[in-house]
Design an enzyme around this catalytic site. Sequence first.
Site, PDB file in Angstrom:
ATOM      1  N   SER A 143      37.018 -14.127  27.470  1.00 63.64           N
ATOM      2  CA  SER A 143      37.242 -15.257  28.207  1.00 63.64           C
ATOM      3  C   SER A 143      36.064 -16.298  27.649  1.00 63.64           C
ATOM      4  O   SER A 143      36.448 -17.230  27.373  1.00 63.64           O
ATOM      5  CB  SER A 143      36.908 -15.002  29.637  1.00 63.64           C
ATOM      6  OG  SER A 143      35.674 -14.190  29.897  1.00 63.64           O
ATOM      7  N   ALA A 148      32.639 -19.426  32.305  1.00 60.71           N
ATOM      8  CA  ALA A 148      33.854 -19.682  31.404  1.00 60.71           C
ATOM      9  C   ALA A 148      34.734 -20.306  31.884  1.00 60.71           C
ATOM     10  O   ALA A 148      35.235 -21.658  31.342  1.00 60.71           O
ATOM     11  CB  ALA A 148      34.296 -18.411  30.598  1.00 60.71           C
ATOM     12  N   LYS A 165      19.300 -11.788  34.472  1.00 54.33           N
ATOM     13  CA  LYS A 165      20.186 -12.405  35.738  1.00 54.33           C
ATOM     14  C   LYS A 165      21.467 -11.681  36.137  1.00 54.33           C
ATOM     15  O   LYS A 165      21.976 -11.645  37.064  1.00 54.33           O
ATOM     16  CB  LYS A 165      20.472 -13.872  35.401  1.00 54.33           C
ATOM     17  CG  LYS A 165      21.220 -14.036  34.115  1.00 54.33           C
ATOM     18  CD  LYS A 165      22.654 -14.375  34.475  1.00 54.33           C
ATOM     19  CE  LYS A 165      23.417 -14.230  33.165  1.00 54.33           C
ATOM     20  NZ  LYS A 165      24.821 -14.193  33.389  1.00 54.33           N
ATOM     21  N   ASP A 177      20.985 -20.315  34.866  1.00 55.96           N
ATOM     22  CA  ASP A 177      21.769 -19.329  34.666  1.00 55.96           C
ATOM     23  C   ASP A 177      21.815 -18.478  36.041  1.00 55.96           C
ATOM     24  O   ASP A 177      22.821 -17.866  36.559  1.00 55.96           O
ATOM     25  CB  ASP A 177      21.424 -18.207  33.369  1.00 55.96           C
ATOM     26  CG  ASP A 177      22.652 -17.768  32.929  1.00 55.96           C
ATOM     27  OD1 ASP A 177      23.681 -17.727  33.410  1.00 55.96           O
ATOM     28  OD2 ASP A 177      22.411 -16.838  31.719  1.00 55.96           O
ATOM     29  N   ARG A 182      31.377 -12.046  36.993  1.00 58.92           N
ATOM     30  CA  ARG A 182      31.861 -10.629  37.138  1.00 58.92           C
ATOM     31  C   ARG A 182      30.753  -9.800  37.666  1.00 58.92           C
ATOM     32  O   ARG A 182      31.140  -8.814  38.249  1.00 58.92           O
ATOM     33  CB  ARG A 182      32.432 -10.372  35.863  1.00 58.92           C
ATOM     34  CG  ARG A 182      31.204 -10.536  34.539  1.00 58.92           C
ATOM     35  CD  ARG A 182      32.019 -10.213  33.184  1.00 58.92           C
ATOM     36  NE  ARG A 182      32.820 -11.180  32.847  1.00 58.92           N
ATOM     37  CZ  ARG A 182      33.507 -11.530  31.598  1.00 58.92           C
ATOM     38  NH1 ARG A 182      33.184 -10.564  30.568  1.00 58.92           N
ATOM     39  NH2 ARG A 182      34.111 -12.356  31.430  1.00 58.92           N
ATOM     40  N   ASN A 183      29.467 -10.001  37.238  1.00 62.55           N
ATOM     41  CA  ASN A 183      28.379  -9.169  37.744  1.00 62.55           C
ATOM     42  C   ASN A 183      28.046  -9.434  39.221  1.00 62.55           C
ATOM     43  O   ASN A 183      28.026  -8.537  40.076  1.00 62.55           O
ATOM     44  CB  ASN A 183      27.127  -9.614  37.051  1.00 62.55           C
ATOM     45  CG  ASN A 183      26.965  -9.388  35.664  1.00 62.55           C
ATOM     46  OD1 ASN A 183      26.711  -8.030  35.465  1.00 62.55           O
ATOM     47  ND2 ASN A 183      27.259 -10.093  34.761  1.00 62.55           N
ATOM     48  N   VAL A 193      33.782  -6.653  31.772  1.00 63.62           N
ATOM     49  CA  VAL A 193      32.430  -5.879  31.484  1.00 63.62           C
ATOM     50  C   VAL A 193      31.385  -6.728  32.503  1.00 63.62           C
ATOM     51  O   VAL A 193      31.391  -7.909  32.461  1.00 63.62           O
ATOM     52  CB  VAL A 193      32.019  -6.167  29.985  1.00 63.62           C
ATOM     53  CG1 VAL A 193      30.601  -5.556  30.021  1.00 63.62           C
ATOM     54  CG2 VAL A 193      32.786  -5.365  29.358  1.00 63.62           C
ATOM     55  N   GLU A 240      27.548  -6.949  32.569  1.00 57.73           N
ATOM     56  CA  GLU A 240      26.719  -6.544  31.730  1.00 57.73           C
ATOM     57  C   GLU A 240      25.555  -5.991  32.539  1.00 57.73           C
ATOM     58  O   GLU A 240      24.940  -5.094  31.822  1.00 57.73           O
ATOM     59  CB  GLU A 240      26.371  -7.787  30.511  1.00 57.73           C
ATOM     60  CG  GLU A 240      27.370  -8.208  29.636  1.00 57.73           C
ATOM     61  CD  GLU A 240      27.415  -7.312  28.458  1.00 57.73           C
ATOM     62  OE1 GLU A 240      26.689  -6.280  28.460  1.00 57.73           O
ATOM     63  OE2 GLU A 240      28.029  -7.622  27.520  1.00 57.73           O
TER      64      GLU A 240
END
Length: 334
Positions: A11, A140, A191, A244, A255-256, A279, A281
Amino acid sequence: MRRAAVLTAGSWGTVFAKVLADAGARVTLFARDRAIADAINGRHVNPRYLADVRLPDLVRATSSPERALRDADLVVLAVPSQALRSCLVEWAPLVGPGAVYVSLMKGMEAGSSRRMSEVIAQAAGVGPERIAVVSGPNLAREIAVEHPAATVVASASAATAHAVQAACWTPYLRPYTNADVLGCELGGAVKNVIALAAGMLEGMGFGTNSLASLITRGLAETARLGTALGADPMTFAGLAGLGDLVATCGSPLSRNRTFGEKLGRGMTLDQVLAEQRQVAEGVRSCRPLLALADGLGVSMPITRQVERVLYEGLPPLEAVKDLMSREPGPEYRL
Protein backbone atom coordinates in the site's frame (compact mmCIF):
# COMPACT_ATOMS: atom_id res chain seq x y z
CA MET A 1 13.82 13.14 -15.85
CA ARG A 2 14.49 11.40 -12.54
CA ARG A 3 14.10 7.61 -12.59
CA ALA A 4 12.89 5.87 -9.45
CA ALA A 5 12.46 2.24 -8.52
CA VAL A 6 9.97 1.43 -5.76
CA LEU A 7 10.21 -1.99 -4.12
CA THR A 8 7.60 -3.31 -3.42
CA ALA A 9 3.98 -2.74 -4.46
CA GLY A 10 2.32 -2.80 -1.04
CA SER A 11 0.00 0.00 0.00
CA TRP A 12 2.64 2.59 0.98
CA GLY A 13 5.02 1.61 -1.81
CA THR A 14 2.23 1.98 -4.37
CA VAL A 15 1.15 5.35 -2.99
CA PHE A 16 4.72 6.66 -2.85
CA ALA A 17 5.19 5.60 -6.47
CA LYS A 18 2.19 7.80 -7.26
CA VAL A 19 3.73 10.68 -5.29
CA LEU A 20 7.03 10.42 -7.17
CA ALA A 21 5.27 10.29 -10.53
CA ASP A 22 3.06 13.25 -9.64
CA ALA A 23 6.27 15.13 -8.81
CA GLY A 24 7.63 14.34 -12.29
CA ALA A 25 9.68 11.15 -11.93
CA ARG A 26 9.50 8.11 -14.17
CA VAL A 27 8.74 5.29 -11.73
CA THR A 28 9.07 1.52 -11.98
CA LEU A 29 7.17 -0.32 -9.26
CA PHE A 30 8.31 -3.84 -8.41
CA ALA A 31 5.46 -6.26 -7.69
CA ARG A 32 6.32 -9.84 -6.77
CA ASP A 33 2.96 -10.97 -8.15
CA ARG A 34 2.98 -10.71 -11.93
CA ALA A 35 -0.81 -10.32 -11.99
CA ILE A 36 -0.45 -7.15 -9.89
CA ALA A 37 2.19 -5.79 -12.26
CA ASP A 38 -0.02 -6.55 -15.26
CA ALA A 39 -2.99 -4.78 -13.64
CA ILE A 40 -0.90 -1.69 -12.91
CA ASN A 41 0.38 -1.58 -16.48
CA GLY A 42 -2.97 -2.36 -18.08
CA ARG A 43 -5.50 -0.58 -15.86
CA HIS A 44 -3.30 1.78 -13.80
CA VAL A 45 -4.55 0.37 -10.49
CA ASN A 46 -3.16 -1.96 -7.86
CA PRO A 47 -6.07 -4.38 -7.37
CA ARG A 48 -4.77 -5.66 -4.03
CA TYR A 49 -4.21 -2.27 -2.43
CA LEU A 50 -6.15 0.91 -3.24
CA ALA A 51 -7.98 -0.58 -6.20
CA ASP A 52 -10.06 2.59 -6.60
CA VAL A 53 -7.04 4.91 -6.97
CA ARG A 54 -5.75 5.49 -10.50
CA LEU A 55 -1.98 5.55 -10.82
CA PRO A 56 -0.27 8.07 -13.12
CA ASP A 57 0.92 7.05 -16.57
CA LEU A 58 4.51 7.62 -15.38
CA VAL A 59 4.16 4.60 -13.08
CA ARG A 60 4.98 1.27 -14.70
CA ALA A 61 5.28 -2.07 -12.95
CA THR A 62 7.35 -5.20 -13.31
CA SER A 63 7.77 -8.51 -11.53
CA SER A 64 11.52 -8.40 -12.27
CA PRO A 65 13.77 -6.61 -9.76
CA GLU A 66 16.43 -6.30 -12.47
CA ARG A 67 14.06 -4.31 -14.68
CA ALA A 68 12.82 -2.22 -11.78
CA LEU A 69 16.32 -1.19 -10.72
CA ARG A 70 17.79 -0.62 -14.18
CA ASP A 71 19.08 2.99 -14.44
CA ALA A 72 17.29 4.06 -11.24
CA ASP A 73 18.81 6.99 -9.40
CA LEU A 74 16.35 6.63 -6.50
CA VAL A 75 15.80 3.20 -4.94
CA VAL A 76 12.78 3.42 -2.67
CA LEU A 77 12.41 0.55 -0.21
CA ALA A 78 8.98 -0.32 1.19
CA VAL A 79 9.19 -3.86 2.54
CA PRO A 80 8.53 -5.36 5.99
CA SER A 81 11.37 -4.36 8.28
CA GLN A 82 12.35 -7.93 9.10
CA ALA A 83 12.66 -8.76 5.39
CA LEU A 84 14.86 -5.81 4.45
CA ARG A 85 18.26 -7.45 4.91
CA SER A 86 17.42 -10.54 2.87
CA CYS A 87 15.87 -8.38 0.13
CA LEU A 88 19.00 -6.24 -0.12
CA VAL A 89 21.19 -9.32 -0.50
CA GLU A 90 19.31 -9.90 -3.75
CA TRP A 91 18.76 -6.32 -4.87
CA ALA A 92 21.88 -4.35 -3.90
CA PRO A 93 24.10 -5.88 -6.64
CA LEU A 94 21.57 -4.59 -9.19
CA VAL A 95 21.70 -0.97 -7.97
CA GLY A 96 23.77 1.63 -9.81
CA PRO A 97 26.86 3.08 -8.09
CA GLY A 98 25.41 6.56 -7.56
CA ALA A 99 21.83 5.68 -6.65
CA VAL A 100 20.29 6.94 -3.42
CA TYR A 101 18.41 4.50 -1.18
CA VAL A 102 15.19 5.87 0.33
CA SER A 103 13.66 4.03 3.29
CA LEU A 104 9.90 4.21 3.83
CA MET A 105 10.05 1.65 6.64
CA LYS A 106 9.36 2.29 10.31
CA GLY A 107 10.75 -0.58 12.31
CA MET A 108 13.76 -2.09 14.05
CA GLU A 109 15.58 -5.24 13.02
CA ALA A 110 14.98 -8.08 15.46
CA GLY A 111 18.13 -9.50 16.98
CA SER A 112 20.41 -6.59 16.08
CA SER A 113 18.15 -3.67 17.16
CA ARG A 114 19.39 -1.82 14.07
CA ARG A 115 17.42 0.95 12.44
CA MET A 116 16.50 0.55 8.79
CA SER A 117 19.13 3.00 7.54
CA GLU A 118 21.75 1.02 9.45
CA VAL A 119 20.58 -2.21 7.82
CA ILE A 120 20.74 -0.54 4.38
CA ALA A 121 24.26 0.76 5.02
CA GLN A 122 25.48 -2.64 6.17
CA ALA A 123 23.66 -4.89 3.71
CA ALA A 124 24.10 -2.70 0.63
CA GLY A 125 27.58 -1.46 1.55
CA VAL A 126 26.79 2.23 1.06
CA GLY A 127 27.68 5.33 3.04
CA PRO A 128 25.17 7.51 4.90
CA GLU A 129 25.33 10.15 2.17
CA ARG A 130 23.48 7.74 -0.13
CA ILE A 131 20.65 7.00 2.30
CA ALA A 132 17.51 8.99 3.09
CA VAL A 133 14.55 8.24 5.33
CA VAL A 134 10.97 9.40 4.79
CA SER A 135 8.89 9.57 7.96
CA GLY A 136 5.88 11.45 9.30
CA PRO A 137 2.08 11.35 9.56
CA ASN A 138 1.69 9.53 6.26
CA LEU A 139 -1.31 7.20 6.26
CA ALA A 140 -1.18 5.73 2.78
CA ARG A 141 -4.89 5.87 2.03
CA GLU A 142 -5.17 9.59 2.77
CA ILE A 143 -2.17 10.47 0.63
CA ALA A 144 -3.52 8.27 -2.17
CA VAL A 145 -6.66 10.41 -2.36
CA GLU A 146 -4.52 13.56 -2.10
CA HIS A 147 -5.54 14.86 1.30
CA PRO A 148 -2.95 17.55 2.24
CA ALA A 149 -0.14 16.15 4.37
CA ALA A 150 3.46 16.81 5.35
CA THR A 151 6.43 14.52 5.80
CA VAL A 152 10.12 14.60 6.68
CA VAL A 153 13.07 13.58 4.52
CA ALA A 154 16.07 12.87 6.74
CA SER A 155 19.62 12.24 5.60
CA ALA A 156 23.15 12.75 6.88
CA SER A 157 23.76 14.55 3.57
CA ALA A 158 21.95 17.84 3.03
CA ALA A 159 22.30 17.40 -0.73
CA THR A 160 20.65 13.97 -0.58
CA ALA A 161 17.84 15.24 1.65
CA HIS A 162 17.14 18.13 -0.71
CA ALA A 163 17.20 15.85 -3.76
CA VAL A 164 14.66 13.46 -2.25
CA GLN A 165 12.60 16.40 -1.00
CA ALA A 166 12.36 17.75 -4.54
CA ALA A 167 11.46 14.28 -5.84
CA CYS A 168 8.40 13.92 -3.58
CA TRP A 169 7.06 17.48 -3.38
CA THR A 170 3.54 17.60 -4.78
CA PRO A 171 0.49 19.86 -4.28
CA TYR A 172 -0.77 17.37 -1.66
CA LEU A 173 2.47 16.27 0.07
CA ARG A 174 4.84 18.84 1.54
CA PRO A 175 8.23 17.40 2.53
CA TYR A 176 10.60 19.04 5.03
CA THR A 177 14.26 18.11 5.50
CA ASN A 178 15.98 17.04 8.70
CA ALA A 179 19.54 15.99 9.46
CA ASP A 180 18.52 13.81 12.42
CA VAL A 181 18.15 10.40 10.79
CA LEU A 182 18.35 8.60 14.12
CA GLY A 183 15.55 10.64 15.69
CA CYS A 184 13.26 10.37 12.68
CA GLU A 185 13.66 6.60 12.46
CA LEU A 186 13.27 6.10 16.19
CA GLY A 187 10.11 8.19 16.25
CA GLY A 188 8.61 6.04 13.51
CA ALA A 189 9.56 2.77 15.19
CA VAL A 190 8.34 3.60 18.69
CA LYS A 191 5.06 5.13 17.52
CA ASN A 192 4.06 1.77 16.04
CA VAL A 193 4.34 0.21 19.50
CA ILE A 194 2.42 3.08 21.10
CA ALA A 195 -0.24 2.72 18.40
CA LEU A 196 -0.70 -0.92 19.40
CA ALA A 197 -1.42 0.34 22.92
CA ALA A 198 -3.79 2.99 21.53
CA GLY A 199 -5.72 0.29 19.73
CA MET A 200 -5.94 -1.76 22.90
CA LEU A 201 -7.49 1.23 24.68
CA GLU A 202 -10.03 1.57 21.89
CA GLY A 203 -10.80 -2.14 22.00
CA MET A 204 -11.40 -1.96 25.74
CA GLY A 205 -13.73 1.00 25.34
CA PHE A 206 -11.63 3.75 26.93
CA GLY A 207 -12.03 7.37 25.84
CA THR A 208 -10.20 10.51 24.76
CA ASN A 209 -8.48 11.24 28.08
CA SER A 210 -6.94 7.79 28.05
CA LEU A 211 -5.75 8.16 24.47
CA ALA A 212 -4.30 11.64 25.01
CA SER A 213 -2.47 10.47 28.12
CA LEU A 214 -1.07 7.48 26.26
CA ILE A 215 0.12 9.56 23.30
CA THR A 216 1.82 12.11 25.54
CA ARG A 217 3.54 9.56 27.74
CA GLY A 218 4.45 7.52 24.68
CA LEU A 219 6.15 10.59 23.25
CA ALA A 220 8.01 11.01 26.55
CA GLU A 221 9.51 7.54 26.42
CA THR A 222 10.37 7.97 22.75
CA ALA A 223 12.25 11.16 23.59
CA ARG A 224 14.02 9.53 26.54
CA LEU A 225 15.38 6.73 24.37
CA GLY A 226 16.20 9.09 21.51
CA THR A 227 18.09 11.51 23.74
CA ALA A 228 20.08 8.65 25.26
CA LEU A 229 21.06 7.52 21.75
CA GLY A 230 22.08 11.03 20.67
CA ALA A 231 19.02 12.20 18.73
CA ASP A 232 17.94 15.83 18.62
CA PRO A 233 15.07 16.23 21.14
CA MET A 234 13.37 18.72 18.81
CA THR A 235 12.80 15.94 16.28
CA PHE A 236 10.23 14.35 18.57
CA ALA A 237 8.17 17.55 18.65
CA GLY A 238 7.99 17.51 14.85
CA LEU A 239 6.35 15.54 12.07
CA ALA A 240 8.44 12.39 12.53
CA GLY A 241 7.70 12.38 16.27
CA LEU A 242 4.47 13.91 17.52
CA GLY A 243 2.92 14.17 14.05
CA ASP A 244 3.37 10.50 13.23
CA LEU A 245 2.30 9.46 16.72
CA VAL A 246 -0.98 11.40 16.59
CA ALA A 247 -1.88 10.10 13.13
CA THR A 248 -1.08 6.48 13.85
CA CYS A 249 -2.67 6.35 17.30
CA GLY A 250 -5.83 8.16 16.24
CA SER A 251 -6.74 6.72 12.87
CA PRO A 252 -8.63 3.51 12.05
CA LEU A 253 -6.49 3.43 8.89
CA SER A 254 -3.46 2.56 11.04
CA ARG A 255 -2.70 -1.15 10.87
CA ASN A 256 -0.90 -1.04 14.25
CA ARG A 257 -3.88 0.62 15.93
CA THR A 258 -6.24 -1.87 14.27
CA PHE A 259 -4.06 -4.76 15.44
CA GLY A 260 -4.07 -3.43 19.00
CA GLU A 261 -7.82 -2.91 18.95
CA LYS A 262 -8.33 -6.61 18.25
CA LEU A 263 -6.07 -7.47 21.18
CA GLY A 264 -8.07 -5.10 23.37
CA ARG A 265 -11.25 -6.94 22.43
CA GLY A 266 -9.81 -10.22 23.68
CA MET A 267 -8.15 -11.83 20.67
CA THR A 268 -4.76 -13.49 21.12
CA LEU A 269 -1.62 -12.54 19.21
CA ASP A 270 -1.84 -15.69 17.08
CA GLN A 271 -5.48 -15.03 16.26
CA VAL A 272 -4.80 -11.48 15.10
CA LEU A 273 -1.74 -12.53 13.09
CA ALA A 274 -3.85 -15.13 11.30
CA GLU A 275 -6.58 -12.61 10.50
CA GLN A 276 -4.69 -9.43 9.59
CA ARG A 277 -3.02 -9.48 6.16
CA GLN A 278 -0.90 -6.34 6.39
CA VAL A 279 2.16 -6.12 8.63
CA ALA A 280 1.87 -4.35 12.00
CA GLU A 281 5.50 -3.33 12.49
CA GLY A 282 5.10 -2.61 16.20
CA VAL A 283 4.65 -6.32 16.91
CA ARG A 284 8.19 -7.05 15.72
CA SER A 285 9.81 -3.81 16.88
CA CYS A 286 8.92 -3.75 20.57
CA ARG A 287 11.56 -6.26 21.65
CA PRO A 288 14.47 -4.68 19.72
CA LEU A 289 13.44 -1.30 21.16
CA LEU A 290 13.39 -2.69 24.68
CA ALA A 291 16.81 -4.26 24.14
CA LEU A 292 18.16 -0.83 23.21
CA ALA A 293 16.45 0.82 26.17
CA ASP A 294 17.61 -1.81 28.66
CA GLY A 295 21.19 -1.47 27.46
CA LEU A 296 21.06 2.26 28.14
CA GLY A 297 19.07 2.10 31.36
CA VAL A 298 16.13 3.96 29.79
CA SER A 299 12.63 3.43 31.17
CA MET A 300 9.96 2.60 28.55
CA PRO A 301 6.98 1.41 30.60
CA ILE A 302 4.38 1.52 27.82
CA THR A 303 6.57 -0.40 25.41
CA ARG A 304 7.28 -2.90 28.21
CA GLN A 305 3.59 -3.52 28.82
CA VAL A 306 2.87 -3.92 25.10
CA GLU A 307 5.61 -6.54 24.94
CA ARG A 308 4.04 -8.38 27.87
CA VAL A 309 0.62 -8.38 26.22
CA LEU A 310 2.07 -9.64 22.93
CA TYR A 311 4.50 -12.27 24.15
CA GLU A 312 3.55 -13.17 27.72
CA GLY A 313 -0.22 -13.26 27.28
CA LEU A 314 -0.87 -10.46 29.78
CA PRO A 315 -4.48 -9.25 29.44
CA PRO A 316 -4.53 -5.65 28.14
CA LEU A 317 -6.60 -4.48 31.12
CA GLU A 318 -3.93 -5.81 33.48
CA ALA A 319 -1.32 -3.88 31.50
CA VAL A 320 -3.33 -0.69 32.04
CA LYS A 321 -3.60 -1.42 35.77
CA ASP A 322 0.15 -1.99 35.98
CA LEU A 323 0.86 1.33 34.26
CA MET A 324 -1.58 3.23 36.45
CA SER A 325 -0.18 1.72 39.68
CA ARG A 326 3.43 2.75 39.02
CA GLU A 327 5.00 5.03 41.64
CA PRO A 328 4.07 8.67 40.83
CA GLY A 329 6.89 10.99 39.80
CA PRO A 330 7.69 14.23 37.96
CA GLU A 331 6.32 14.68 34.45
CA TYR A 332 9.69 15.51 32.92
CA ARG A 333 12.74 13.37 33.52
CA LEU A 334 15.45 11.97 31.28
